[in-house]
Design an enzyme around this catalytic site. Structure first.
Site, PDB file in Angstrom:
ATOM      1  CB  CYS A 160       0.844   4.765   7.578  1.00  0.00           C
ATOM      2  SG  CYS A 160      -0.930   4.829   6.276  1.00  0.00           S
ATOM      3  CB  CYS A 198      -5.803   2.340   5.743  1.00  0.00           C
ATOM      4  SG  CYS A 198      -5.535   0.525   5.152  1.00  0.00           S
ATOM      5  CD  GLU A 219      -2.685   1.117  12.872  1.00  0.00           C
ATOM      6  OE1 GLU A 219      -3.397   1.882  13.417  1.00  0.00           O
ATOM      7  OE2 GLU A 219      -2.479   0.276  12.096  1.00  0.00           O
ATOM      8  CB  CYS A 230      -0.778   0.157   1.431  1.00  0.00           C
ATOM      9  SG  CYS A 230      -0.117   0.363   3.033  1.00  0.00           S
ATOM     10  CB  THR A 280      -5.571   1.671   9.800  1.00  0.00           C
ATOM     11  OG1 THR A 280      -3.454   1.438  10.589  1.00  0.00           O
ATOM     12  CG2 THR A 280      -5.488   3.500  10.726  1.00  0.00           C
ATOM     13  CB  SER A 304      -2.680  -6.624  12.337  1.00  0.00           C
ATOM     14  OG  SER A 304      -4.223  -6.420  12.019  1.00  0.00           O
ATOM     15  CG  ASN A 305      -2.095  -5.981   6.230  1.00  0.00           C
ATOM     16  OD1 ASN A 305      -2.032  -6.599   5.219  1.00  0.00           O
ATOM     17  ND2 ASN A 305      -1.009  -5.703   6.226  1.00  0.00           N
TER      18      ASN A 305
END
Length: 325
Positions: free
Chosen positions: A110, A209, A140, A26, A179, A238-239
């Site tokens: 970010c 996000c 985060e 990203c 996010t 995490s994502n």
């Protein structure tokens, strides 16, 4: 008429591959990596980085080969060396300590995480107690909670905590989110919070996000058609973990995570017909290519890209680097 010899037909079985789009890097990850690379180019090695710049060992090792040194805390950074803070964000105490020591530092947080930090500060300035939806211990979350004094943020990890976690009385409430969460999980937690606290203040704009949302949407589009979903990512990302969960919930019988192509056993796809492949936001495209190359050892691949969104977001480098690039 001359006969043109045809290459022999492959005796490998065919495998249909649904390739998720968007996938992989990203804008925030891309920016963070460029910050380290540009700092190395400008200031020379070593450049220190507090925590993994992004959650991907391939990326970290690549930067280490260029001269980056990854550390856990600032006390491992010499006084005369530049230091970069990771894309996940840091508590306010970290840049404060860097300033006290007169360290030259670059913040690779970010911008979408920084937006959540600003939301937290605004809520705090208006006297609101904050409920942060996120995962305990994730960098985060540590960074976001560290924007405010201790006790000003309550972490909410699931719907049960949303219904029962103790919160201060007599103060207005607001919620913010990590996010990189599952969109579906978060909606359930938010619904529970709103049912319990009808007056709670919500973010003006979704905190999860765009990249997380888009990658999950692409997996949802693929999952019902695939017998196996391969997520290229890291177990501390995490994502990436959320992509595995989303695939299973969206109807894929099995979803696995691999960090590199060599971790994938092509035999897992034997007899399946169709599989899906995606990559977390901190996984570079070269790792997807590794997975495809691994599958080609056993199969003839028919690749279909399933694109649910086009991403054009870019983020500028910090002023200290941007001014002279």
């Amino acid at each position: 008429m001359n006969h043109i010899p045809q290459p022999p037909l492959s005796d490998k079985p065919r495998l249909h591959v649904l390739l998720a789009g968007p996938r992989g890097f990203c804008a925030g990850v891309d920016r963070a990596i460029k910050i380290v690379e540009e700092a190395l180019r400008r200031y020379g090695a070593p450049v220190y980085v507090r925590h993994e710049i992004v959650h991907n060992r391939f990326v970290v090792q690549s930067l280490e080969r260029q001269g980056a040194i990854f550390v856990e805390e600032l006390d491992e950074v010499p006084d005369d060396a530049p230091v970069v803070f990771s894309a996940h964000g840091v508590p306010k105490a970290v840049p404060a300590e860097a300033s006290r020591r007169k360290l030259f530092y670059l913040d690779a947080t970010c911008p979408l995480v920084s937006k959540v930090h600003r939301e937290a500060e605004q809520h705090f300035s208006r006297g609101r107690h904050i409920l942060l939806i996120g995962h305990a211990g994730h960098p985060e979350v540590v960074g976001t909670m560290g924007q405010l004094p201790d006790g000003m943020v309550t972490l909410i990890e699931d719907e049960e905590q949303a219904r029962s976690a103790p919160v201060p009385t007599g103060r207005p409430l607001a919620f913010i989110t990590q996010t990189t969460l599952s969109v579906d999980d978060t909606s359930g937690i938010v619904a529970a919070l709103k049912a319990r606290f009808p007056e709670i203040h919500a973010p003006a704009k979704e905190d999860i996000c765009y990249a997380t949302t888009n990658r999950q949407a692409a997996v949802k589009a693929i999952a019902p058609r695939a017998a196996l979903m391969v997520v290229v990512g890291a177990p501390n990302s995490s994502n990436s973990l959320r992509l595995v969960e989303v695939a299973e919930r969206a109807g894929c019988p099995r979803a696995i995570m691999v960090q590199r192509g060599r971790e994938l056993d092509p035999a897992m796809a034997a007899g399946l017909g169709t599989i899906g492949i995606t990559a977390g936001a901190s996984a570079p495209e070269v790792l997807v290519e590794e997975v495809l190359a691994r599958l080609r050892e056993r199969f003839e691949l028919d690749i279909e890209e399933v694109v649910v969104a086009e991403e054009t977001v870019t983020f500028k480098l910090p002023a200290a680097l941007h001014a002279a690039t």
